[in-house]
Design a protein around this motif. Sequence first.
Motif, mmCIF file in Angstrom:
data_model
loop_
_atom_site.group_PDB
_atom_site.id
_atom_site.type_symbol
_atom_site.label_atom_id
_atom_site.label_comp_id
_atom_site.label_asym_id
_atom_site.label_seq_id
_atom_site.Cartn_x
_atom_site.Cartn_y
_atom_site.Cartn_z
ATOM 1 N N LYS A 1 44.076 34.629 47.788
ATOM 2 C CA LYS A 1 42.863 34.003 47.285
ATOM 3 C C LYS A 1 42.431 32.850 48.559
ATOM 4 O O LYS A 1 41.540 32.606 48.988
ATOM 5 C CB LYS A 1 42.942 33.134 46.112
ATOM 6 C CG LYS A 1 43.320 34.024 45.050
ATOM 7 C CD LYS A 1 42.356 34.889 44.847
ATOM 8 C CE LYS A 1 42.787 36.108 44.004
ATOM 9 N NZ LYS A 1 41.585 36.965 43.327
ATOM 10 N N HIS B 1 35.305 38.765 46.235
ATOM 11 C CA HIS B 1 36.178 39.084 45.175
ATOM 12 C C HIS B 1 35.874 40.488 44.460
ATOM 13 O O HIS B 1 35.383 40.343 43.382
ATOM 14 C CB HIS B 1 36.166 37.858 44.107
ATOM 15 C CG HIS B 1 37.493 37.871 43.380
ATOM 16 N ND1 HIS B 1 37.245 37.224 41.968
ATOM 17 C CD2 HIS B 1 38.669 38.236 43.215
ATOM 18 C CE1 HIS B 1 38.324 37.312 41.149
ATOM 19 N NE2 HIS B 1 39.172 37.982 41.761
ATOM 20 N N SER C 1 38.196 36.937 37.413
ATOM 21 C CA SER C 1 39.730 37.196 37.339
ATOM 22 C C SER C 1 39.803 37.713 36.053
ATOM 23 O O SER C 1 39.292 37.268 34.970
ATOM 24 C CB SER C 1 40.204 35.902 37.520
ATOM 25 O OG SER C 1 40.103 35.418 38.723
ATOM 26 N N LYS D 1 38.643 44.467 37.243
ATOM 27 C CA LYS D 1 38.508 45.120 38.578
ATOM 28 C C LYS D 1 39.627 46.125 38.898
ATOM 29 O O LYS D 1 39.193 47.227 39.214
ATOM 30 C CB LYS D 1 38.727 43.737 39.870
ATOM 31 C CG LYS D 1 37.355 42.978 39.945
ATOM 32 C CD LYS D 1 37.338 42.223 40.933
ATOM 33 C CE LYS D 1 38.619 41.063 40.719
ATOM 34 N NZ LYS D 1 38.595 40.354 39.746
ATOM 35 N N ASP E 1 40.775 44.055 44.309
ATOM 36 C CA ASP E 1 40.697 42.573 44.101
ATOM 37 C C ASP E 1 39.858 41.980 45.374
ATOM 38 O O ASP E 1 39.008 41.111 44.732
ATOM 39 C CB ASP E 1 42.120 41.745 44.306
ATOM 40 C CG ASP E 1 41.910 40.302 43.563
ATOM 41 O OD1 ASP E 1 41.350 40.146 42.772
ATOM 42 O OD2 ASP E 1 42.540 39.664 44.093
HETATM 43 MN MN MN Z 1 41.276 38.271 41.560
#
Ligand code: MN
Length: 648
Positions: free
Chosen positions: A225, A245, A267, A271, A292
């Motif tokens: 991240k 993302h 999040s 995904k 991701d």
């Molecule tokens: Mn993620």
Amino acid sequence: MATTPKFANAKVAAWVDKWNKICTPDKIVVVKGTAAEHKAICEMMVKNGQFIKLNQKLRPGCYLARSHESDVARVEGRTFICSKREIDAGPTNHWMDPVEMKKKMEKAYKGCMKGRTMYVIPFAMGPIGNPITQYGIEITDSPYVVVNMNIMTRTGDAVIKHLGKTGDFIPCIHSVGAPLKKGQKDVAWPCAKRIEDKYITQFPEDREIWSFGSGYGGNALLGKKCFALRIASKLAKDEGWMAEHMLILTLTSPEGKKYHVTAAFPSACGKTNLAMMLPKLPGWKLETIGDDIAWLKPGEDGRLYAINPENGFFGVAPGTSMDSNPNALHSCTKGTIFTNVVLTPDGDIWWEDMGIKAPKEGVDWKGNPCYVCADDPYRMGPKPGMTKKEIKEAGYVAAHKNSRFTAPAQNCPVLDKDGFNGVYEGKPVGVPIDAILFGGRRPSTIPLVNEAKSWTHGVFMGSAAGSEITAAVISDKIGQVRRDPMAMLPFFGYNVADYFQHWLEMERTSADATKLPKIYFVNWFRKTPKGEFMWPGFGDNSRVLKWICDRIEGKVGCVKTPIGNLPKAADISLENNTGKDVVNPKFLKEIVKVDKAGWLEEIKTIGESYDEYDAKASKDNQTKSTTARRVPKALREILASVTAELKK
Ligand code: MN
Ligand code: GTP
Ligand code: SPV
């Protein structure tokens, strides 16, 4: 302090030497990235009680870690974007003056690696040598970070070699923030226990990442991240590309035509599931490139070309089952690190909704015994013989809700090897993207799929994305809906409104804007008032992907509405609608309609989010300038026109 090793690259040498002096580790190890070294570190952690070696017959090369109770997810409240000007961090980020922050953090780092080994991890975000790939050096005192970085990124000598004497990289420093006194025994999961002692700091102008106090996931695996989203989004803005993302998948139609799709969901919103889904529609094949993060660069032909900068999957464990995501389970069969899941008596792992009966007894994520539930063989409770109801009332889960597996991408049975290696038609350019999806967990209002009327309308859709907050972040607001523009809320490396502008710029600067991907908004999470899902999701999402491909090909029409182009229910294929979960045609009709009242409310809150971005943008303390109206006018115009059309 240890002796600083020699490096041919002066910037690497200086970075390591600086932190050696500040952190004063006992020893420095430069990670080579070999299998033997990886195994030796894992075994050392087993010896030190920081890893549990799983049954090697069942799970070769697999280990289990249990984190400290305070260190189970990202900490957004302790995540900072330290640009020179506050306004450049924007209203959605925590900001501190970079000079102040460095001073403050250097104090925390002082002597923080005493009694520990400092590891230097050379890593690549992307296939080494690919023109889209970027490089990093992460210094850390956490062997857990080293072995996770080995899986999640390409690490070691090959990177050092590629950097050569002058190659550039993003310097990263990480410490768990728990020095050891002479003779002091280490704990299973060292970290700074108080949340206010943790710092996840990005310096977008210096292009540096400083992380302190946490050992978990996105807080500590700095390639992910901090680099691939926060720092990379800033690089991307400056250089004219995009860091998102997003998962990346390759879809092949029954006629053999290939499509590449990216999808930005917040999040723990699906995904990984979509990235490796088994299509329920016969004849369709889906392959995985990433689950991701996507880096997208405009090509000379006007298309956007994407790579997955990562090398593995840091996936949510609970809910991953042979039903919901068999390919993720297959990815976890070897060389995988599990964190905060249940240990079974035969040295295997278990979690809630794994679709596998719970063992009679096990060890939960906190290291306490847990027992199969009295009236549900798929649950575990903290005491023997507890009922499902009692366990639920106790709010107990045996595997933490944000427990994760770190699995090598190469294990994935449906990996698109070329795409994963950043290769398309023999060239190292990434894959051309046909469609971009946005989404989130929205129990009401948002339809199953909605096609943007234009690129600008698509950017509007992304800017208005929202979702229920999930356990991927430490928060007391889990379950509440919040705006999460482009699923990037926790990951913007700069002002959110400028980020919207950057998306708009991608069209203006495109060599051929007609070749840009089409944009869609999807929602697998609509619920009835009783709380049941109205769409089966998972493999059935292939029905939506097919509609999207049909739209790209101009094979089907749509219903033009104020909010976008919706499918006619009859155009969502119900072929092979059999099995445990099926599409309910009555619900389907409902979730492809415009809920007018819901949308009027939705539009209002989108406007409020823009107002908030603007209001906060207007107080730039440093320059005293009034830079109100930072949200692009083009998005305000879409908001106004959608509102007007809805009210007609
Ligand atoms: Mn993620
Ligand atoms: P990060 O790794 O945190 O960025 O998240 P992710 O988006 O990769 O999350 P992941 O795919 O692991 O999301 C898992 C959660 O989403 C689980 O709770 C799944 O049950 C749920 N999920 C995924 N796909 C679907 C779907 O199609 N329908 C429903 N109802 N739930 C889904
Ligand atoms: C997310 O929270 O979006 C993740 C997990 O992918 S972490 O790497 O911890 O950020």
